[in-house]
Design a protein around this motif. Structure first.
Motif, PDB file in Angstrom:
ATOM      1  N   ARG A 185       0.826  -1.208   0.000  1.00 55.75           N
ATOM      2  CA  ARG A 185       0.000   0.000   0.000  1.00 55.75           C
ATOM      3  C   ARG A 185       0.867   1.268   0.000  1.00 55.75           C
ATOM      4  O   ARG A 185       0.589   2.237  -0.708  1.00 55.75           O
ATOM      5  CB  ARG A 185      -0.903  -0.004   1.230  1.00 55.75           C
ATOM      6  N   LYS A 186       1.928   1.273   0.789  1.00 55.14           N
ATOM      7  CA  LYS A 186       2.800   2.453   0.865  1.00 55.14           C
ATOM      8  C   LYS A 186       3.407   2.779  -0.494  1.00 55.14           C
ATOM      9  O   LYS A 186       3.613   3.950  -0.829  1.00 55.14           O
ATOM     10  CB  LYS A 186       3.915   2.217   1.888  1.00 55.14           C
ATOM     11  N   GLU A 187       3.707   1.750  -1.254  1.00 58.19           N
ATOM     12  CA  GLU A 187       4.323   1.953  -2.569  1.00 58.19           C
ATOM     13  C   GLU A 187       3.339   2.609  -3.528  1.00 58.19           C
ATOM     14  O   GLU A 187       3.666   3.583  -4.214  1.00 58.19           O
ATOM     15  CB  GLU A 187       4.807   0.623  -3.134  1.00 58.19           C
ATOM     16  N   LEU A 188       2.127   2.076  -3.594  1.00 54.06           N
ATOM     17  CA  LEU A 188       1.149   2.631  -4.518  1.00 54.06           C
ATOM     18  C   LEU A 188       0.745   4.039  -4.114  1.00 54.06           C
ATOM     19  O   LEU A 188       0.566   4.916  -4.970  1.00 54.06           O
ATOM     20  CB  LEU A 188      -0.079   1.724  -4.595  1.00 54.06           C
ATOM     21  N   GLU A 189       0.589   4.288  -2.827  1.00 54.96           N
ATOM     22  CA  GLU A 189       0.237   5.635  -2.381  1.00 54.96           C
ATOM     23  C   GLU A 189       1.305   6.634  -2.786  1.00 54.96           C
ATOM     24  O   GLU A 189       1.000   7.766  -3.204  1.00 54.96           O
ATOM     25  CB  GLU A 189       0.027   5.640  -0.870  1.00 54.96           C
ATOM     26  N   TYR A 190       2.570   6.255  -2.667  1.00 54.38           N
ATOM     27  CA  TYR A 190       3.637   7.156  -3.108  1.00 54.38           C
ATOM     28  C   TYR A 190       3.607   7.312  -4.629  1.00 54.38           C
ATOM     29  O   TYR A 190       3.693   8.432  -5.153  1.00 54.38           O
ATOM     30  CB  TYR A 190       4.999   6.631  -2.668  1.00 54.38           C
ATOM     31  N   GLY A 191       3.483   6.209  -5.334  1.00 51.25           N
ATOM     32  CA  GLY A 191       3.537   6.264  -6.788  1.00 51.25           C
ATOM     33  C   GLY A 191       2.414   7.055  -7.423  1.00 51.25           C
ATOM     34  O   GLY A 191       2.605   7.686  -8.472  1.00 51.25           O
ATOM     35  N   LEU A 192       1.238   7.054  -6.798  1.00 49.92           N
ATOM     36  CA  LEU A 192       0.106   7.785  -7.346  1.00 49.92           C
ATOM     37  C   LEU A 192      -0.057   9.169  -6.732  1.00 49.92           C
ATOM     38  O   LEU A 192      -0.655  10.054  -7.344  1.00 49.92           O
ATOM     39  CB  LEU A 192      -1.187   6.994  -7.123  1.00 49.92           C
ATOM     40  N   GLY A 193       0.450   9.374  -5.534  1.00 53.64           N
ATOM     41  CA  GLY A 193       0.140  10.595  -4.806  1.00 53.64           C
ATOM     42  C   GLY A 193       1.247  11.610  -4.700  1.00 53.64           C
ATOM     43  O   GLY A 193       1.039  12.682  -4.130  1.00 53.64           O
ATOM     44  N   CYS A 194       2.416  11.306  -5.233  1.00 54.52           N
ATOM     45  CA  CYS A 194       3.557  12.219  -5.064  1.00 54.52           C
ATOM     46  C   CYS A 194       4.100  12.682  -6.402  1.00 54.52           C
ATOM     47  O   CYS A 194       5.292  12.565  -6.683  1.00 54.52           O
ATOM     48  CB  CYS A 194       4.653  11.545  -4.232  1.00 54.52           C
ATOM     49  N   HIS A 195       3.223  13.170  -7.254  1.00 62.10           N
ATOM     50  CA  HIS A 195       3.648  13.713  -8.545  1.00 62.10           C
ATOM     51  C   HIS A 195       4.139  15.157  -8.344  1.00 62.10           C
ATOM     52  O   HIS A 195       3.523  15.913  -7.593  1.00 62.10           O
ATOM     53  CB  HIS A 195       2.486  13.689  -9.525  1.00 62.10           C
ATOM     54  N   PRO A 196       5.249  15.587  -8.980  1.00 60.92           N
ATOM     55  CA  PRO A 196       6.064  14.832  -9.923  1.00 60.92           C
ATOM     56  C   PRO A 196       7.230  14.071  -9.284  1.00 60.92           C
ATOM     57  O   PRO A 196       8.053  13.507  -9.984  1.00 60.92           O
ATOM     58  CB  PRO A 196       6.594  15.918 -10.856  1.00 60.92           C
ATOM     59  N   ASP A 197       7.319  14.093  -7.948  1.00 57.55           N
ATOM     60  CA  ASP A 197       8.476  13.467  -7.304  1.00 57.55           C
ATOM     61  C   ASP A 197       8.633  12.010  -7.699  1.00 57.55           C
ATOM     62  O   ASP A 197       9.747  11.534  -7.937  1.00 57.55           O
ATOM     63  CB  ASP A 197       8.355  13.581  -5.781  1.00 57.55           C
ATOM     64  N   ALA A 198       7.517  11.269  -7.758  1.00 58.86           N
ATOM     65  CA  ALA A 198       7.614   9.846  -8.078  1.00 58.86           C
ATOM     66  C   ALA A 198       8.231   9.645  -9.458  1.00 58.86           C
ATOM     67  O   ALA A 198       9.077   8.767  -9.648  1.00 58.86           O
ATOM     68  CB  ALA A 198       6.242   9.191  -8.004  1.00 58.86           C
ATOM     69  N   GLU A 199       7.827  10.480 -10.429  1.00 62.71           N
ATOM     70  CA  GLU A 199       8.412  10.319 -11.762  1.00 62.71           C
ATOM     71  C   GLU A 199       9.893  10.660 -11.753  1.00 62.71           C
ATOM     72  O   GLU A 199      10.693  10.010 -12.436  1.00 62.71           O
ATOM     73  CB  GLU A 199       7.681  11.181 -12.789  1.00 62.71           C
ATOM     74  N   LEU A 200      10.270  11.662 -10.984  1.00 58.84           N
ATOM     75  CA  LEU A 200      11.689  11.996 -10.899  1.00 58.84           C
ATOM     76  C   LEU A 200      12.488  10.873 -10.249  1.00 58.84           C
ATOM     77  O   LEU A 200      13.707  10.807 -10.394  1.00 58.84           O
ATOM     78  CB  LEU A 200      11.867  13.301 -10.112  1.00 58.84           C
ATOM     79  N   GLN A 201      11.785   9.986  -9.549  1.00 59.38           N
ATOM     80  CA  GLN A 201      12.424   8.812  -8.946  1.00 59.38           C
ATOM     81  C   GLN A 201      12.210   7.559  -9.799  1.00 59.38           C
ATOM     82  O   GLN A 201      12.303   6.433  -9.309  1.00 59.38           O
ATOM     83  CB  GLN A 201      11.866   8.584  -7.540  1.00 59.38           C
ATOM     84  N   ALA A 202      11.901   7.760 -11.085  1.00 59.46           N
ATOM     85  CA  ALA A 202      11.803   6.666 -12.071  1.00 59.46           C
ATOM     86  C   ALA A 202      10.564   5.798 -11.909  1.00 59.46           C
ATOM     87  O   ALA A 202      10.534   4.658 -12.352  1.00 59.46           O
ATOM     88  CB  ALA A 202      13.057   5.790 -12.051  1.00 59.46           C
ATOM     89  N   MET A 203       9.505   6.354 -11.281  1.00 61.52           N
ATOM     90  CA  MET A 203       8.205   5.688 -11.266  1.00 61.52           C
ATOM     91  C   MET A 203       7.301   6.435 -12.244  1.00 61.52           C
ATOM     92  O   MET A 203       7.002   7.609 -12.032  1.00 61.52           O
ATOM     93  CB  MET A 203       7.594   5.717  -9.868  1.00 61.52           C
TER      94      MET A 203
END
Length: 251
Positions: free
Chosen positions: A94-112
């Motif tokens: 759950r923690k992974e998906l919440e970060y991947g969907l909820g932390c734009h654009p940081d998640a993309e800058l971290q290659a997600m």
């Protein structure tokens, strides 16, 4: 970039799905997602490393995969989820998906890359910590490399355990990139927003679990370990010649 295909009593399970091929093969998409900053845009044009080719090498139809599990959402692990989005449940922390969907654009800058996994038809099965996701397959919470990284512990059936000389495997994925991370207890190269030192505890935990059960612990991206491991299973690599006959897989 490994993926692990497990034959379970109820069908096939795939651990990790590799890259989203168009984003590394199309020059414009490559530049958009990979070619900025310090990364040189050198698109991959060889399809022998694609997910479809990997399934072809072991003689399995991707449509026969009944369940998928992701170690984490980095693009080299979650890029192939689109192949299974409408027909197979997908396990993730759950923690992974919440970060991947909820932390734009940081998640993309971290290659997600949200384009890989932001699809309303995906049947997410979310865990909060360790969880058995199928008989003899356990997701192990190894947070550190990413906020919700998970590794996998797999017990083999008796015959395969006898054939391979080991009762099971612990697949670290990116909790331990290389064999030296395990042998020398070295942190992996990065952790999102934290010191890489936070990745050491998961390595020590996986080593302890593997030692307790007598399982073999496999690192995530080691370029020496993985070809030797797949060869020991009777599975050809992408440049090893003709496709082998299907062989019994871990249960």
């Amino acid at each position: 970039v490994p993926g692990v295909l497990l034959e379970l009593d109820g069908g096939w399970m795939l651990l990790d799905t590799g890259f989203n091929d168009p984003m590394v093969r199309d020059p414009f998409l490559y530049r958009r997602f990979h070619g900025r900053g310090d990364v040189a845009a050198i698109p991959v044009s060889d399809d022998r490393d694609s997910l479809e080719a990997a399934f072809g090498m072991v003689g399995i139809d991707p449509a026969d995969v009944a369940v998928v599990a992701l170690s984490h959402l980095h693009n080299d692990h979650a890029g192939g989820v689109r192949h299974f989005a409408e027909r197979a449940p997908v396990h993730c922390q759950r923690k992974e998906l919440e970060y991947g969907l909820g932390c734009h654009p940081d998640a993309e800058l971290q290659a997600m890359f949200r384009i890989d996994y932001d699809d309303p038809v995906i049947d997410w099965r979310l865990a909060d910590g360790d969880q058995e996701i199928a008989p003899d397959v356990t997701a192990i919470a190894t947070y550190g490399h990413t906020p919700g990284h998970q590794s996998f512990m797999v017990a083999l059936d008796d015959k395969l355990a006898e054939d391979l000389g080991v009762p099971g495997f612990v697949f670290a994925f990116d909790a331990a990139d290389l064999q030296e991370n395990i042998d020398l207890e070295l942190p992996v190269g990065g952790a999102i927003g934290q010191s890489p030192l936070v990745t050491l505890e998961p390595i020590l935990r996986l080593k302890a679990l593997a030692a307790e059960k007598g399982y073999r612990l496999l690192p995530g991206h080691d370029p020496v370990v993985w070809p030797a491991f797949t060869e020991s299973l009777g599975v050809a690599g992408p440049k090893s010649g003709p496709k082998p006959s299907p062989k019994s897989s871990p249960k």
